[in-house]
Design an enzyme around this catalytic site. Structure first.
Site, PDB file in Angstrom:
ATOM      1  N   ASP A 152       0.901  -1.251   0.138  1.00  0.00           N
ATOM      2  CA  ASP A 152       0.001   0.161  -0.140  1.00  0.00           C
ATOM      3  C   ASP A 152       0.865   1.343   0.071  1.00  0.00           C
ATOM      4  O   ASP A 152       1.790   1.189   0.350  1.00  0.00           O
ATOM      5  CB  ASP A 152      -0.829   0.079   1.068  1.00  0.00           C
ATOM      6  CG  ASP A 152      -1.965   0.867   1.134  1.00  0.00           C
ATOM      7  OD1 ASP A 152      -2.314   1.393  -0.172  1.00  0.00           O
ATOM      8  OD2 ASP A 152      -2.681   1.174   2.091  1.00  0.00           O
ATOM      9  N   ASN A 163     -10.580  -2.782  -6.091  1.00  0.00           N
ATOM     10  CA  ASN A 163      -9.735  -1.956  -6.863  1.00  0.00           C
ATOM     11  C   ASN A 163     -10.349  -1.727  -8.394  1.00  0.00           C
ATOM     12  O   ASN A 163      -9.930  -0.415  -8.814  1.00  0.00           O
ATOM     13  CB  ASN A 163      -8.408  -2.548  -7.197  1.00  0.00           C
ATOM     14  CG  ASN A 163      -7.364  -2.374  -5.823  1.00  0.00           C
ATOM     15  OD1 ASN A 163      -6.406  -3.178  -5.792  1.00  0.00           O
ATOM     16  ND2 ASN A 163      -7.708  -1.490  -5.158  1.00  0.00           N
TER      17      ASN A 163
HETATM   18  C1  FPP Z   1      -1.607   0.014  -3.266  1.00  0.00           C
HETATM   19  O1  FPP Z   1      -1.138   1.519  -3.445  1.00  0.00           O
HETATM   20  C2  FPP Z   1      -1.051  -0.513  -4.492  1.00  0.00           C
HETATM   21  C3  FPP Z   1      -1.841  -1.313  -5.467  1.00  0.00           C
HETATM   22  C4  FPP Z   1      -3.230  -1.301  -5.368  1.00  0.00           C
HETATM   23  C5  FPP Z   1      -1.158  -2.115  -6.807  1.00  0.00           C
HETATM   24  C6  FPP Z   1      -0.023  -2.530  -6.317  1.00  0.00           C
HETATM   25  C7  FPP Z   1       0.710  -2.990  -7.544  1.00  0.00           C
HETATM   26  C8  FPP Z   1       2.009  -2.907  -7.857  1.00  0.00           C
HETATM   27  C9  FPP Z   1       3.027  -2.749  -6.785  1.00  0.00           C
HETATM   28  C10 FPP Z   1       2.648  -3.197  -9.239  1.00  0.00           C
HETATM   29  C11 FPP Z   1       2.844  -4.211  -9.952  1.00  0.00           C
HETATM   30  C12 FPP Z   1       2.578  -5.689  -9.106  1.00  0.00           C
HETATM   31  C13 FPP Z   1       3.325  -6.714  -9.421  1.00  0.00           C
HETATM   32  C14 FPP Z   1       3.068  -7.957  -8.779  1.00  0.00           C
HETATM   33  C15 FPP Z   1       4.065  -7.057 -10.638  1.00  0.00           C
HETATM   34  P1  FPP Z   1      -2.342   2.547  -3.508  1.00  0.00           P
HETATM   35  O2  FPP Z   1      -2.414   2.722  -4.917  1.00  0.00           O
HETATM   36  O3  FPP Z   1      -3.540   1.979  -2.854  1.00  0.00           O
HETATM   37  O4  FPP Z   1      -1.731   3.861  -2.882  1.00  0.00           O
HETATM   38  P2  FPP Z   1      -2.422   4.768  -1.975  1.00  0.00           P
HETATM   39  O5  FPP Z   1      -3.241   4.151  -0.848  1.00  0.00           O
HETATM   40  O6  FPP Z   1      -1.396   5.920  -1.458  1.00  0.00           O
HETATM   41  O7  FPP Z   1      -3.240   5.554  -2.773  1.00  0.00           O
END
Ligand code: FPP
Length: 245
Positions: free
Chosen positions: A19, A67
């Site tokens: 996150d 998501n």
């Molecule tokens: C959460 O941060 C992250 C995600 C929903 C996506 C995770 C994806 C990756 C790290 C990239 C690709 C993964 C792989 C396995 C190749 P957020 O967007 O919720 O952050 P925020 O809470 O600060 O808005």
């Protein structure tokens, strides 16, 4: 820091709620996808560190069923990033004897993402050092519902009776069937929630929350989490004197 880890008492399965990509990007004055792109570096580092230590299963929450509610542009970019990352990294996983697996409702993923994923899984299926599990279009409630459907169907088909639905039978109907439950669950970015990740499987899991945003997560952050875990006493409902060996 790595030297302080007791490799005899490693968590066999670590789950991570990655996150903080969006907030990390905002801090850098960039669009959210910039955060996700940099999150891939953290995925690589963490996978490498876990495999080097001897962790058997690493499960990463890459995309939840919730998501899909994000802006279309971000969802599309995330799905493309997955394809791109798999194309780049599957060979490295294979060379390092790491098996790729996915949990979640993959039928709803774009065809190109599902195809890249299934190819990666097929390519690495015989590897034995560590299993990297990507939770994609996953949620704990979805998993429990699909397990209930599966068991219900078996009852309907006369294969089992309702009283055969034991805890073990439920565990075997979950998408994590055959995997040990995680001993350690890490969530980055300072939030202290489970967000519909593994629910049944974390009944006795140690939870570890760190303020580090996912794109900044490095090997040392994983070591810190494991050391914290190793300093805890896991009682499983017993009293302290019963578990000290
Ligand atoms: C959460 O941060 C992250 C995600 C929903 C996506 C995770 C994806 C990756 C790290 C990239 C690709 C993964 C792989 C396995 C190749 P957020 O967007 O919720 O952050 P925020 O809470 O600060 O808005």
């Amino acid at each position: 820091m790595k030297a302080q880890i007791n490799t005899e008492k490693l968590p066999c399965h670590i789950g991570i709620i990655m996150d903080g990509n969006g907030r990390w990007a905002k801090e850098h004055g960039k669009p959210r996808i910039f955060g996700h792109r940099n999150g891939v570096t953290a995925v690589r580092e963490t996978t490498e560190a876990a495999a080097e230590l001897g962790v058997e299963y690493l499960t990463l929450y890459a995309f939840s069923t919730e998501n899909w509610n994000r802006p279309k542009l971000e969802v599309g970019a995330l799905m493309r990033l997955l394809v791109e990352t798999l194309a780049k990294e599957v060979n490295t996983l294979h060379k390092n004897n790491i098996r790729l697996k996915a949990i979640g409702d993959l039928s709803k993923l774009p065809d190109s993402t599902r195809k890249a994923l299934l190819e990666g899984i097929e390519h690495t299926k015989a590897n034995t050092r560590m299993t990297l599990v990507l939770a994609l279009n996953y949620s704990g409630k979805w998993d429990l519902a699909q397990a209930a459907q599966r068991l219900g169907q078996q009852v309907k088909d006369g294969q089992i009776n309702p009283e055969d639905i034991s805890q073990e039978a439920v565990a075997n109907a979950l998408s994590t069937s055959g995997m040990p439950d995680p001993e350690l669950l890490i969530r980055t970015s300072g939030e202290a929630r489970i967000s519909n990740f593994l629910l049944w499987q974390i009944a006795y899991t140690e939870l570890y929350f760190t303020p580090v945003f996912w794109p900044d997560f490095r090997k040392d952050d994983l070591y810190t989490a494991i050391l914290d875990y190793q300093n805890r006493e896991r009682r499983f409902g017993k009293i302290s004197e019963q578990v000290i060996s």
